[in-house]
Design an enzyme around this catalytic site. Structure first.
Site, PDB file in Angstrom:
ATOM      1  N   THR A  59      85.272 199.823 100.335  1.00 32.99           N
ATOM      2  CA  THR A  59      84.065 200.655 100.218  1.00 32.99           C
ATOM      3  C   THR A  59      83.754 200.916  98.752  1.00 32.99           C
ATOM      4  OG1 THR A  59      84.375 201.692 102.367  1.00 32.99           O
ATOM      5  CG2 THR A  59      83.087 202.935 100.753  1.00 32.99           C
ATOM      6  N   VAL A  60      84.726 201.426  98.020  1.00 24.26           N
ATOM      7  CA  VAL A  60      84.434 201.800  96.626  1.00 24.26           C
ATOM      8  C   VAL A  60      84.169 200.557  95.775  1.00 24.26           C
ATOM      9  CG1 VAL A  60      86.882 202.012  95.932  1.00 24.26           C
ATOM     10  CG2 VAL A  60      85.139 203.279  94.683  1.00 24.26           C
ATOM     11  N   GLY A  63      87.118 199.312 105.040  1.00 28.10           N
ATOM     12  CA  GLY A  63      88.316 199.968 104.513  1.00 28.10           C
ATOM     13  C   GLY A  63      87.980 200.790 103.284  1.00 28.10           C
ATOM     14  N   CYS A  64      88.933 201.607 102.859  1.00 27.74           N
ATOM     15  CA  CYS A  64      88.664 202.542 101.758  1.00 27.74           C
ATOM     16  C   CYS A  64      88.467 201.815 100.427  1.00 27.74           C
ATOM     17  CB  CYS A  64      89.776 203.577 101.668  1.00 27.74           C
ATOM     18  SG  CYS A  64      91.442 202.882 101.687  1.00 27.74           S
ATOM     19  N   TYR A  65      89.410 200.943 100.051  1.00 31.06           N
ATOM     20  CA  TYR A  65      89.241 200.214  98.786  1.00 31.06           C
ATOM     21  C   TYR A  65      87.985 199.320  98.829  1.00 31.06           C
ATOM     22  CZ  TYR A  65      94.200 201.198  97.466  1.00 31.06           C
ATOM     23  OH  TYR A  65      95.399 201.767  97.126  1.00 31.06           O
TER      24      TYR A  65
END
Ligand SMILES: NC(=O)C1=CN([C@@H]2O[C@H](COP(=O)(O)OP(=O)(O)OC[C@H]3O[C@@H](n4cnc5c(N)ncnc54)[C@H](OP(=O)(O)O)[C@@H]3O)[C@@H](O)[C@H]2O)C=CC1
Ligand SMILES: CC(=O)N[C@@H](CCC(=O)OP(=O)(O)O)C(=O)O
Length: 333
Positions: free
Chosen positions: A155-156, A151-153
């Site tokens: 990943t970072v 997912g996006c969150y």
């Protein structure tokens, strides 16, 4: 390498279409919308900014297209709602296709945690071990059939935390602000223009908390926020350091992890969302302050947080250069 995109009418799907259309090694053979759409239509009828630039036809997906698809295509990217991916991915895998799934359907290993996070049972009808593809931390053998794209969150947050886990001695706290495209293209009151300002949501309940914890092997406190901009995520992360950990030690840990990673930029100042929007980069800036570590990190949620990471993984799978086709600034939405 012939490929197809499911969910090509959606936000992360259209970014995949753009990246794959321009990629030197992949050739986009099919771009599917949902079967709820009646007719095939040019992608520019949904995204007029692509008129004259991207001559791709969106075709409604129907299961009777499966045998044609499996004969013509080797790789499939799924940019679908979680439940739709959970249903379609096993069918595609059984038809011999290699699947990169951008949804959360196959990310969480513990079936109970998955059920709590997503509200449906984790599909049993898939390969037993499904790699979780945090690209900089994953080695693919080239024999996998299904890869769960993070997912996006997660990943970072995971890219920012993984290099320094052995140097911290508290639960990391992650505050992250996302643009509205993180919620997808469909209309919803809470993501409509006049409703969004800046607020936390999903405090203590967001499904990405267990995903981050699983990925870094450490509990976390995670608070996502929705901001009134289109795309990008800025994460600010705090953790207490073990005694005597200096800035030099922290910097060395990031250098060791990422010195040769083409899509990670170790920054000398806090990154802005504008620095990464339209790019496949994750920018990271760590600062040691009063015995604590503060990490500022940014990605484009639709690219490094979704479509570009999926293409990066596909590059790695086929032993192409990891950043092949990903170094131009772009972005459709
Ligand atoms: N947006 C983001 O920042 C990120 C999203 N993701 C994940 O990627 C996936 C897609 O997200 P996003 O692009 O935001 O979503 P969108 O809502 O923008 O797009 C969803 C897409 O799925 C299609 N679709 C919906 N239901 C079905 C179905 N039953 N069968 C086939 N196609 C269907 C839609 O087609 P139609 O237009 O015809 O309805 C549309 O193309 C989600 O799982 C999301 O969690 C992951 C990381 C970041
Ligand atoms: C702003 C916004 O709504 N963001 C989405 C995260 C999108 C994403 O990357 O996550 P998945 O792939 O796990 O859906 C959310 O909080 O649900």
């Amino acid at each position: 390498m012939p490929c197809a995109v499911f969910g090509a009418s959606g936000y992360s799907g259209v970014e995949l279409v753009w990246l794959l259309h321009n990629h030197p090694q992949f050739s986009l053979e099919y771009a599917f919308s949902s079967g709820a759409r009646e007719d095939a239509e040019p992608i520019a009828s949904l995204y007029p900014q692509l008129a004259g630039q991207l001559d791709v036809i969106l075709q409604p997906w129907h299961s009777n297209l499966l045998s044609q698809l499996s004969q013509q295509v080797r790789v499939v990217f799924l940019a679908l709602p979680h439940e739709a991916s959970a249903e379609i991915a096993p069918v595609l895998v059984n038809a011999g296709l290699l699947v990169f799934d951008l949804s959360g359907a196959f990310r969480l290993r513990d079936p109970l945690v998955h059920q709590q996070a997503y509200g449906f049972e984790r599909s049993a009808n898939v390969p037993e071990t499904i790699p979780y593809g945090l690209a900089e931390w994953t080695t693919l053998s080239g024999t996998e059939q299904l890869i769960a794209v993070p997912g996006c969150y997660p990943t970072v947050a995971s890219l920012a935390l993984k290099p320094v886990l052995s140097l911290i001695d508290s639960v990391p706290m992650i505050n992250a602000v996302s643009g509205v495209s993180g919620a997808g293209r469909k209309a919803a009151i809470q993501t409509s223009f006049c409703e969004v300002s800046l607020a936390a949501y999903g405090v203590a309940t967001h499904r990405h908390q267990p995903e981050i914890a699983q990925t870094i092997g450490h509990d976390v406190i995670f608070v996502p926020h929705l901001g009134n901009f289109k795309r990008g995520i800025l994460a600010t992360i705090y953790a207490r350091l073990k005694s005597d950990v200096s800035q030099a030690t922290i910097d060395a840990a990031y250098q060791q992890a990422y010195a040769t990673a083409p899509l990670i930029r170790l920054r000398q100042q806090p990154p802005a969302i504008g620095d990464v929007v339209g790019t496949a980069f994750c920018d990271i800036h760590p600062v040691v302050h009063q015995g604590h570590l503060v990490i500022c990190a940014a990605i484009d949620n639709l690219l490094k947080g979704a479509a570009a990471q999926a293409v990066q993984l596909a590059n790695q799978y086929f032993a192409f250069d990891s950043a092949l086709g990903l170094q131009q600034r772009g972005g459709v939405v």
